[in-house]
Design a protein around this motif. Structure first.
Motif, PDB file in Angstrom:
ATOM      1  N   ASP A  28      30.786  19.690  -9.670  1.00 63.39           N
ATOM      2  CA  ASP A  28      29.845  18.394  -9.321  1.00 63.39           C
ATOM      3  C   ASP A  28      29.705  18.465  -7.898  1.00 63.39           C
ATOM      4  OD1 ASP A  28      29.633  17.652 -11.949  1.00 63.39           O
ATOM      5  OD2 ASP A  28      31.485  16.109 -11.866  1.00 63.39           O
ATOM      6  N   ILE A  29      28.577  17.846  -7.338  1.00 60.28           N
ATOM      7  CA  ILE A  29      28.327  17.541  -6.134  1.00 60.28           C
ATOM      8  C   ILE A  29      28.832  16.132  -5.802  1.00 60.28           C
ATOM      9  CG2 ILE A  29      26.586  17.478  -4.049  1.00 60.28           C
ATOM     10  CD1 ILE A  29      24.959  19.618  -5.558  1.00 60.28           C
ATOM     11  N   GLU A  30      29.761  15.846  -4.699  1.00 62.16           N
ATOM     12  CA  GLU A  30      30.081  14.604  -4.410  1.00 62.16           C
ATOM     13  C   GLU A  30      29.288  13.927  -3.324  1.00 62.16           C
ATOM     14  OE1 GLU A  30      34.178  12.423  -4.534  1.00 62.16           O
ATOM     15  OE2 GLU A  30      34.005  13.598  -2.761  1.00 62.16           O
ATOM     16  N   ILE A  31      28.679  12.755  -3.542  1.00 63.07           N
ATOM     17  CA  ILE A  31      27.899  12.159  -2.574  1.00 63.07           C
ATOM     18  C   ILE A  31      28.657  10.537  -2.534  1.00 63.07           C
ATOM     19  CG2 ILE A  31      25.686  11.078  -1.947  1.00 63.07           C
ATOM     20  CD1 ILE A  31      24.472  13.316  -3.462  1.00 63.07           C
ATOM     21  N   LEU A  32      28.889  10.254  -1.244  1.00 58.38           N
ATOM     22  CA  LEU A  32      29.469   8.891  -1.153  1.00 58.38           C
ATOM     23  C   LEU A  32      28.328   7.953  -0.591  1.00 58.38           C
ATOM     24  CD1 LEU A  32      32.807   9.428   0.856  1.00 58.38           C
ATOM     25  CD2 LEU A  32      32.434   9.126  -1.689  1.00 58.38           C
ATOM     26  N   TYR A  33      27.952   6.960  -1.342  1.00 59.08           N
ATOM     27  CA  TYR A  33      26.646   6.228  -1.082  1.00 59.08           C
ATOM     28  C   TYR A  33      27.149   4.642  -1.279  1.00 59.08           C
ATOM     29  CZ  TYR A  33      22.225   4.075  -1.374  1.00 59.08           C
ATOM     30  OH  TYR A  33      20.953   3.235  -1.454  1.00 59.08           O
ATOM     31  N   GLU A  34      26.646   3.782  -0.366  1.00 61.29           N
ATOM     32  CA  GLU A  34      27.004   2.309  -0.799  1.00 61.29           C
ATOM     33  C   GLU A  34      25.499   1.714  -0.713  1.00 61.29           C
ATOM     34  OE1 GLU A  34      28.939  -1.517   1.218  1.00 61.29           O
ATOM     35  OE2 GLU A  34      29.506   0.264   1.761  1.00 61.29           O
ATOM     36  N   GLY A  35      25.018   1.057  -1.618  1.00 66.29           N
ATOM     37  CA  GLY A  35      23.999   0.250  -1.656  1.00 66.29           C
ATOM     38  C   GLY A  35      23.129   0.493  -3.055  1.00 66.29           C
ATOM     39  N   LYS A  36      22.006  -0.220  -3.257  1.00 65.54           N
ATOM     40  CA  LYS A  36      21.326  -0.062  -4.575  1.00 65.54           C
ATOM     41  C   LYS A  36      20.705   1.217  -4.550  1.00 65.54           C
ATOM     42  CE  LYS A  36      20.248  -4.973  -4.676  1.00 65.54           C
ATOM     43  NZ  LYS A  36      19.454  -5.938  -5.072  1.00 65.54           N
ATOM     44  N   PHE A  37      20.339   1.664  -5.838  1.00 65.62           N
ATOM     45  CA  PHE A  37      19.449   2.754  -6.362  1.00 65.62           C
ATOM     46  C   PHE A  37      18.826   2.782  -7.487  1.00 65.62           C
ATOM     47  CE2 PHE A  37      23.679   4.043  -8.109  1.00 65.62           C
ATOM     48  CZ  PHE A  37      23.245   4.688  -9.400  1.00 65.62           C
ATOM     49  N   LYS A  38      17.733   3.585  -7.782  1.00 64.30           N
ATOM     50  CA  LYS A  38      17.000   3.259  -8.885  1.00 64.30           C
ATOM     51  C   LYS A  38      16.923   4.860  -9.554  1.00 64.30           C
ATOM     52  CE  LYS A  38      12.495   2.009 -10.807  1.00 64.30           C
ATOM     53  NZ  LYS A  38      11.343   1.531 -10.344  1.00 64.30           N
ATOM     54  N   VAL A  39      17.379   4.996 -10.794  1.00 63.95           N
ATOM     55  CA  VAL A  39      17.310   6.311 -11.326  1.00 63.95           C
ATOM     56  C   VAL A  39      15.933   6.320 -11.937  1.00 63.95           C
ATOM     57  CG1 VAL A  39      17.965   7.564 -13.493  1.00 63.95           C
ATOM     58  CG2 VAL A  39      19.575   6.105 -12.141  1.00 63.95           C
ATOM     59  N   ILE A  40      15.062   7.659 -11.420  1.00 64.82           N
ATOM     60  CA  ILE A  40      13.577   7.773 -11.711  1.00 64.82           C
ATOM     61  C   ILE A  40      13.400   9.138 -12.711  1.00 64.82           C
ATOM     62  CG2 ILE A  40      12.648   6.701  -9.520  1.00 64.82           C
ATOM     63  CD1 ILE A  40      12.663   9.460  -8.389  1.00 64.82           C
ATOM     64  N   ASN A  41      14.433   9.841 -12.980  1.00 70.36           N
ATOM     65  CA  ASN A  41      14.371  10.993 -13.730  1.00 70.36           C
ATOM     66  C   ASN A  41      15.900  11.516 -14.197  1.00 70.36           C
ATOM     67  OD1 ASN A  41      13.263  12.915 -15.203  1.00 70.36           O
ATOM     68  ND2 ASN A  41      11.874  13.519 -13.777  1.00 70.36           N
ATOM     69  N   GLU A  42      15.951  12.253 -14.853  1.00 70.05           N
ATOM     70  CA  GLU A  42      17.387  12.777 -15.292  1.00 70.05           C
ATOM     71  C   GLU A  42      17.006  14.458 -15.409  1.00 70.05           C
ATOM     72  OE1 GLU A  42      20.576  12.848 -19.075  1.00 70.05           O
ATOM     73  OE2 GLU A  42      18.753  11.306 -19.095  1.00 70.05           O
ATOM     74  N   TYR A  43      18.062  15.306 -14.867  1.00 72.55           N
ATOM     75  CA  TYR A  43      17.841  16.675 -14.853  1.00 72.55           C
ATOM     76  C   TYR A  43      19.182  17.220 -15.533  1.00 72.55           C
ATOM     77  CZ  TYR A  43      14.205  15.926 -11.532  1.00 72.55           C
ATOM     78  OH  TYR A  43      13.247  15.583 -11.012  1.00 72.55           O
TER      79      TYR A  43
END
Length: 53
Positions: A28-43
């Protein structure tokens, strides 16, 4: 982005391993993120993602 729900115990175990520096055996690729996000597609795999330059 893995959007699975984990139990508190699973989060505790994962965070302890992270801060001990134990390597993740998953690819897996790990990304640290804080805030809102919206899922727009699935791969299903990273090769399906098109990049624009």
């Amino acid at each position: 982005m893995n959007l699975d729900t984990y139990s508190i115990n699973e989060f505790d175990i994962a965070s302890e391993k992270y801060w001990k520096g134990e390597m993740n055996t998953e690819l897996d690729i790990e990304i640290l993120y804080e805030g809102k996000f919206k899922v727009i597609n699935e791969y299903k795999n990273i090769e399906n993602i098109k990049t624009y330059t």
